[in-house]
Design an enzyme around this catalytic site. Structure first.
Site, PDB file in Angstrom:
ATOM      1  N   SER A 109       0.831  -1.200   0.000  1.00  0.00           N
ATOM      2  CA  SER A 109       0.000   0.000   0.000  1.00  0.00           C
ATOM      3  C   SER A 109       0.867   1.252   0.000  1.00  0.00           C
ATOM      4  CB  SER A 109      -0.894   0.007   1.235  1.00  0.00           C
ATOM      5  OG  SER A 109      -0.108   0.223   2.388  1.00  0.00           O
ATOM      6  N   LYS A 110       0.234   2.374  -0.206  1.00  0.00           N
ATOM      7  CA  LYS A 110       0.926   3.647  -0.231  1.00  0.00           C
ATOM      8  C   LYS A 110       1.725   3.865   1.050  1.00  0.00           C
ATOM      9  CE  LYS A 110       0.130   8.623  -0.328  1.00  0.00           C
ATOM     10  NZ  LYS A 110       1.051   8.791   0.815  1.00  0.00           N
TER      11      LYS A 110
END
Length: 505
Positions: free
Chosen positions: A261-262
């Site tokens: 994920s980011k």
RNA sequence: GGCCCAUUCGACUAGCGGUUAGGUCGUAAGUUUCUCACACUUAAAACAGCGGUUCGAUUCCGCUAUGGGCUACCA
């Protein structure tokens, strides 16, 4: 044989994640390998999650990667429009068709009611499924009279259209990567096909568009595997032939477990997105591979090998080679952890393979932008060529070559201690004289003269060269000393020796 | 919780019944060298567990464990 047509169908809800880029890449490679078409379709049926600029970002990112489309709203094509919000008028008729055929029904349950049922079921340690086991007790066109349904609709009561999942069926499907997948229809929900806001859900729009656009192979992320049975049954309900499916394994975070994920990028210090991104609402930024100094070739090369392998020991591939070697049956089934070190290594390999002019040009530009140093292309090419085998990025060339552009202002302590002896100052004065007297100032001559002088005077090669290096570089590193001398030029070399002696005594 | 998918060195992976389980990144040592690197050589490092099937299982089948995904009027 049917023409191969594949699509990449992102949702413009934010920047394109590297997992999405990989999905696009595999679609692209598959299309090209099989002489097919690659289509870009924007799936923006969720108006609430729309993010301005996201679509543009997706298009620019894929372009940077070298992933080209044969059909899209940008390049045209005979199956357009390629954005679902512009195809809105199409979906209603298909929803109606299923309603007529008895494969779908109208439901009036509100989100709050459904939420309540789920909570209740959970409290009883059960699972609420909106299907054959519950649909006959809920507020929908199956339990209400026709008049009642018509009246509610006429009054503007919000409603959805739900697909009626067949009872007691075992759906046996084939996935190009996973083989047979079995699902019991009774475990599936009667999914909403048409939302009360007049937009289709992903499931409907996706199936309708894939059919209308004559998509032959659906290559998408594993997160869609649980929906495959629904989709297969939808094709069946419409009486359409389903495309072939291939569900790609997910990209996992480097440490621990879970989908990349980011946040992982921020936390571990590597980009999760191809290009730099600024969130239009929060102003939050995220780094990109491009801006971090990665070559698109390296980025794509790395991504291609994460979840696929050629079956040979070749690791460095350009897009043509990837196209040639690619096949879905060499895709792995399990998720792949992203690895920063290997990604850097790919960039190093590509840096080494790039034409020297290109690397030199990039470095020249970098010097201008970051150090405000103007240098000519030939010099930049030469410098980059001398040190590139020890760096992963163009921006790292500086720390290996700063001494070509600025004289040392300090001298590395450890090196001084190790290499600067009592008589070093005198040796350096002598060396300076030798260098001053070199007429033809070229590499071969410099090397020959220095080596000869060292030998004739019975001095240690290491001792002289390392002291000299200290004078010129300020540290115990860098390329061949003759190269440095030649490139700095006689005057500069003499200047540096002089100030070095002054500083170290 | 339910459903689905997966499981080989720290990481990416090869292997598709019989192998000293191979390669790459990373790590360590050595060789080379005026230094730092590069390059080269070498080393440490893996079949999740338990049951089957079989003359023989990393490979086929179960179960367990672990991980992941999905479980929205999001995609």
């Amino acid at each position: 044989m049917q023409e191969v047509r594949v699509r990449f169908a992102p949702s413009p809800t934010g920047p394109l994640h590297i997992g999405g880029v990989r999905t696009a890449l595999y679609n692209y490679l598959f299309a090209r390998k099989n002489g097919g078409k690659m289509i870009l379709r924007i799936e923006d049926t969720d108006q609430t999650r729309f993010v301005p600029g996201a679509e543009q970002y997706i298009v620019e990112s894929l372009d940077w990667c070298g992933i080209k489309f044969d059909e899209s709203d940008y390049v045209g094509g005979s199956f357009g429009p390629y954005k679902q919000s512009n195809r809105k008028h199409l979906y209603k008729q298909y929803s109606d068709e299923l309603l007529e055929k008895g494969h779908a029904y109208i439901a009036f349950d509100t989100p709050e009611e459904l939420e309540k049922y789920r909570k209740e079921a959970e409290a009883n340690k059960q699972t609420f499924i909106y299907n054959c086991q519950s649909r006959n007790n809920l507020r929908n066109s199956l339990t209400m009279s026709k008049q009642e349904v018509e009246m509610l609709i006429a009054n503007g009561t919000p409603y959805t259209v739900r697909f009626m999942i067949p009872e007691n069926r075992e759906i046996v499907m084939h996935d190009l990567i996973r083989g047979e997948v079995h699902v019991q229809s009774n475990t599936l929900d009667d999914k909403v096909l048409f939302k009360s806001d007049g937009m289709p859900t992903y499931h409907l729009a996706n199936i309708v568009d894939d059919h209308l656009m004559k998509i032959s192979h659906v290559i998408r992320g594993e997160e869609w595997l649980p929906s495959m049975a629904l989709h297969v049954m939808l094709y069946e309900a419409f009486g359409w032939e389903a495309p072939q499916f291939a569900h790609l394994p997910l990209l996992l975070k480097p440490d621990g477990n879970g989908k990349l994920s980011k946040r992982d990028g921020d936390r571990l210090g590597f980009p999760v997105f191809p290009l730099f991104w600024t969130d239009p609402k929060t102003g939050e930024t995220a780094s990109g591979y491009k801006q971090s100094g990665y070559y698109p070739e390296a980025f794509i090369n790395m991504l291609a090998l994460l979840g696929w392998n050629p079956g040979t020991e070749q690791e460095i591939f350009n897009m043509e080679e990837l196209t040639e070697a690619f096949s879905l049956d060499r895709c792995s089934k399990s998720g792949a952890k992203f690895n920063v070190e290997k990604t850097k290594w790919f960039n190093h390999e590509w840096l080494m393979r790039k034409p020297e002019v290109e690397v030199g040009h990039d470095y020249q530009q970098w010097l201008k932008d970051e150090k405000n140093i103007d240098t000519n292309l030939d010099f930049a090419i030469k410098v980059a060529g001398l040190v590139k085998d020890r760096v992963n990025f163009v921006k790292e060339i500086w720390e290996q070559s700063f001494f070509f552009f600025e004289a040392p202002t300090s001298y590395d302590e450890v090196t001084v201690k190790k290499r600067w002896k009592e008589n070093s100052a005198q040796t350096m004065r002598d060396v300076a004289e030798v260098i001053r007297n070199i007429e033809d100032f070229n590499l071969a001559n410099i090397d020959a003269t220095l080596n000869n002088w060292i030998e004739v005077n019975g001095l240690g090669m290491g001792l002289v060269m390392n002291s000299l290096r200290l004078m010129l570089v300020g540290a115990g590193k860098g390329p061949h000393i003759g190269e440095i001398i030649e490139m700095l030029g006689k005057e500069e070399v003499l200047r540096r020796i002089e100030s070095g002696i002054k500083a170290l005594g």
